[in-house]
Design a protein around this motif. Sequence first.
Motif, mmCIF file in Angstrom:
data_model
loop_
_atom_site.group_PDB
_atom_site.id
_atom_site.type_symbol
_atom_site.label_atom_id
_atom_site.label_comp_id
_atom_site.label_asym_id
_atom_site.label_seq_id
_atom_site.Cartn_x
_atom_site.Cartn_y
_atom_site.Cartn_z
ATOM 1 N N TYR A 1 0.847 -1.194 0.000
ATOM 2 C CA TYR A 1 0.000 0.000 0.000
ATOM 3 C C TYR A 1 0.881 1.242 0.000
ATOM 4 O O TYR A 1 2.061 1.162 0.331
ATOM 5 N N ASP A 2 0.263 2.392 -0.295
ATOM 6 C CA ASP A 2 0.911 3.651 0.048
ATOM 7 C C ASP A 2 0.588 3.885 1.524
ATOM 8 O O ASP A 2 -0.210 3.151 2.120
ATOM 9 N N LYS A 3 1.205 4.871 2.149
ATOM 10 C CA LYS A 3 1.037 5.080 3.592
ATOM 11 C C LYS A 3 -0.428 5.290 3.971
ATOM 12 O O LYS A 3 -0.928 4.672 4.917
ATOM 13 N N ASP A 4 -1.125 6.160 3.253
ATOM 14 C CA ASP A 4 -2.530 6.445 3.582
ATOM 15 C C ASP A 4 -3.398 5.202 3.435
ATOM 16 O O ASP A 4 -4.265 4.938 4.266
ATOM 17 N N GLY A 5 -3.158 4.434 2.382
ATOM 18 C CA GLY A 5 -3.935 3.215 2.171
ATOM 19 C C GLY A 5 -3.705 2.203 3.272
ATOM 20 O O GLY A 5 -4.656 1.581 3.767
ATOM 21 N N ALA A 6 -2.470 2.023 3.697
ATOM 22 C CA ALA A 6 -2.155 1.085 4.781
ATOM 23 C C ALA A 6 -2.809 1.524 6.086
ATOM 24 O O ALA A 6 -3.348 0.699 6.828
ATOM 25 N N GLU A 7 -2.785 2.816 6.364
ATOM 26 C CA GLU A 7 -3.412 3.320 7.592
ATOM 27 C C GLU A 7 -4.928 3.123 7.569
ATOM 28 O O GLU A 7 -5.523 2.758 8.579
ATOM 29 N N ARG A 8 -5.551 3.338 6.405
ATOM 30 C CA ARG A 8 -7.002 3.142 6.289
ATOM 31 C C ARG A 8 -7.382 1.668 6.483
ATOM 32 O O ARG A 8 -8.328 1.343 7.197
ATOM 33 N N VAL A 9 -6.628 0.781 5.843
ATOM 34 C CA VAL A 9 -6.912 -0.657 5.957
ATOM 35 C C VAL A 9 -6.708 -1.116 7.398
ATOM 36 O O VAL A 9 -7.538 -1.844 7.945
ATOM 37 N N ALA A 10 -5.613 -0.693 8.035
ATOM 38 C CA ALA A 10 -5.362 -1.082 9.430
ATOM 39 C C ALA A 10 -6.496 -0.606 10.333
ATOM 40 O O ALA A 10 -6.979 -1.359 11.186
ATOM 41 N N ALA A 11 -6.952 0.628 10.146
ATOM 42 C CA ALA A 11 -8.040 1.162 10.972
ATOM 43 C C ALA A 11 -9.321 0.353 10.770
ATOM 44 O O ALA A 11 -10.023 0.041 11.738
ATOM 45 N N GLU A 12 -9.621 -0.005 9.535
ATOM 46 C CA GLU A 12 -10.830 -0.788 9.261
ATOM 47 C C GLU A 12 -10.717 -2.191 9.867
ATOM 48 O O GLU A 12 -11.656 -2.681 10.492
ATOM 49 N N LEU A 13 -9.585 -2.835 9.711
ATOM 50 C CA LEU A 13 -9.396 -4.173 10.274
ATOM 51 C C LEU A 13 -9.473 -4.153 11.795
ATOM 52 O O LEU A 13 -9.991 -5.089 12.408
ATOM 53 N N ASN A 14 -8.973 -3.094 12.413
ATOM 54 C CA ASN A 14 -8.964 -3.016 13.874
ATOM 55 C C ASN A 14 -10.363 -2.876 14.465
ATOM 56 O O ASN A 14 -10.568 -3.170 15.642
#
Length: 77
Positions: free
Chosen positions: A43-56
């Motif tokens: 991912y790019d940084k923003d995409g990784a942060e969004r996915v992590a937040a959704e998974l959490n």
Amino acid sequence: MTYCWLVELFHRGGNSMGRYHTGLTDLAYQSRSTTDPHAAKTYDKDGAERVAAELNKHMMACEWRAVEHGFAASPHS
């Protein structure tokens, strides 16, 4: 060296579990993961942060975090 962002699983408030998100989830929103960072979805940084937040939103005992990784040439190439 190539740098990208992965979504990595950690013990809540602790160390990495050595598992990386593959970008797939099942119908119960359980994430699929791998121990091979080369097989993980990048991912790019923003995409990784969004996915992590959704998974959490669906995790209790551990947490996904966006982590920057540097790779030499892939062993899969």
